[in-house]
Design a protein around this motif. Structure first.
Motif: not given
Length: 223
Positions: A100-102, A90, A92-93, A96-98
Motif C-alpha cells: 500500500n505505502a510503496k 508478516k 503488516t510489513e 501495509d508498509e510495502r
C-alpha cells in the motif's frame, strides 16, 4: 541434445518441429512473466526474508525432484506454502508498509502498480491465502486504495483494480465500515461500473458476468 542425436530415428516432421518451437516460445514467455513477478515479489518481500523462509522449510524448494509438470506442480505448491506462511506472519510489513505505502502509491511507476495489482489479486484468490484475503478485504483503507486505482487514467490499471475490488464486494461478511463506504458510494459506483470496459463484455464472458454480479450486489446493499 536428445532430439539432435535421435532426429533421424524419430523422423520428426517439420510441422511438429514448428509446433514444438511455438510451445517452447510460450513456455519461455510464461517463464519471463513469472520471473518479472518474482522480481516484483522481491520488492514486496525482502530477499533475506524469502531466503530465510526457504531455509526454514528445508531444501524442498532448491531441489525439486521429478521432471516436467510434476516438478512444476511440486515447486508451485511448495512456494505457495512458503508465501502463505510468510504473509500470515508478516502481513503488516508486506501489505501495509510495502504494497500500500510503496507499490500502489501514486509515487510508484505504472508497471509497479500494475504488476502489484496482478500479484495482489493472485494472492487473494488463492485458497492457501484465505486468512490474508479476509484481513485485506476487511480493511476500509485497502478498499479506499483500490477505489482510487479503479479510477486510474490507465485502462489496464482499472481492469486489474476491478479484479481486487470484486473480492471486497463478494465478501458475505463485510465489516460495517466497509459496507458503509460501499453503500454511501453505490450509486456512483454502479454508474461507473456500467461503463467500465464495456467493449470487453462482448469478447470476455467471465468479465461481463462478474461485473454484473458486482453491480447487482452493490444495488442490493443495505445498512
Amino acid at each position: 541434445m536428445f532430439l539432435r542425436r535421435h532426429h533421424a530415428a524419430l523422423r520428426i516432421d517439420a510441422p511438429i518441429v514448428v509446433a514444438a518451437r511455438q510451445h517452447l516460445s510460450m513456455d519461455v514467455g510464461g517463464w519471463q512473466l513469472r520471473t518479472a513477478r518474482v522480481s516484483l515479489l522481491g520488492r514486496v518481500c525482502p530477499r533475506s526474508e524469502l531466503r530465510r523462509e526457504q531455509r526454514r522449510v528445508g531444501d524442498g524448494v532448491g531441489h525439486v525432484h521429478g521432471c516436467g509438470d510434476e516438478a512444476s506442480e511440486e515447486y508451485r505448491v511448495t512456494m505457495e506454502g512458503i508465501a502463505s506462511d510468510f504473509l500470515n506472519r508478516k502481513y503488516t510489513e508486506v501489505i501495509d508498509e510495502r504494497v500500500n505505502a510503496k507499490c500502489l502509491s501514486s509515487r510508484a511507476n505504472y508497471m509497479t502498480r500494475r504488476m502489484t495489482l496482478q500479484l495482489l489479486s493472485s494472492i487473494l484468490l488463492n485458497r492457501a491465502n484465505y486468512n490474508v484475503m479476509m484481513a485485506y478485504i476487511s480493511s476500509q483503507q485497502n478498499l479506499v486504495t483500490i477505489l482510487c486505482l479503479l479510477r486510474d487514467p490507465s485502462p489496464h490499471i482499472t481492469l486489474d483494480a476491478f479484479q481486487v475490488f470484486k473480492i471486497f464486494v463478494a465478501n458475505p461478511n463485510k465489516p460495517p465500515e466497509v459496507v458503509k463506504i460501499l453503500f454511501d458510494n453505490k450509486v456512483k459506483l454502479v454508474k461507473y461500473l456500467e461503463g467500465l470496459h464495456k467493449e470487453r463484455e462482448n469478447s470476455d464472458g467471465q468479465y461481463r458476468d462478474e461485473k454484473q454480479l458486482v453491480i447487482s450486489t452493490l444495488e442490493g446493499l443495505q445498512i
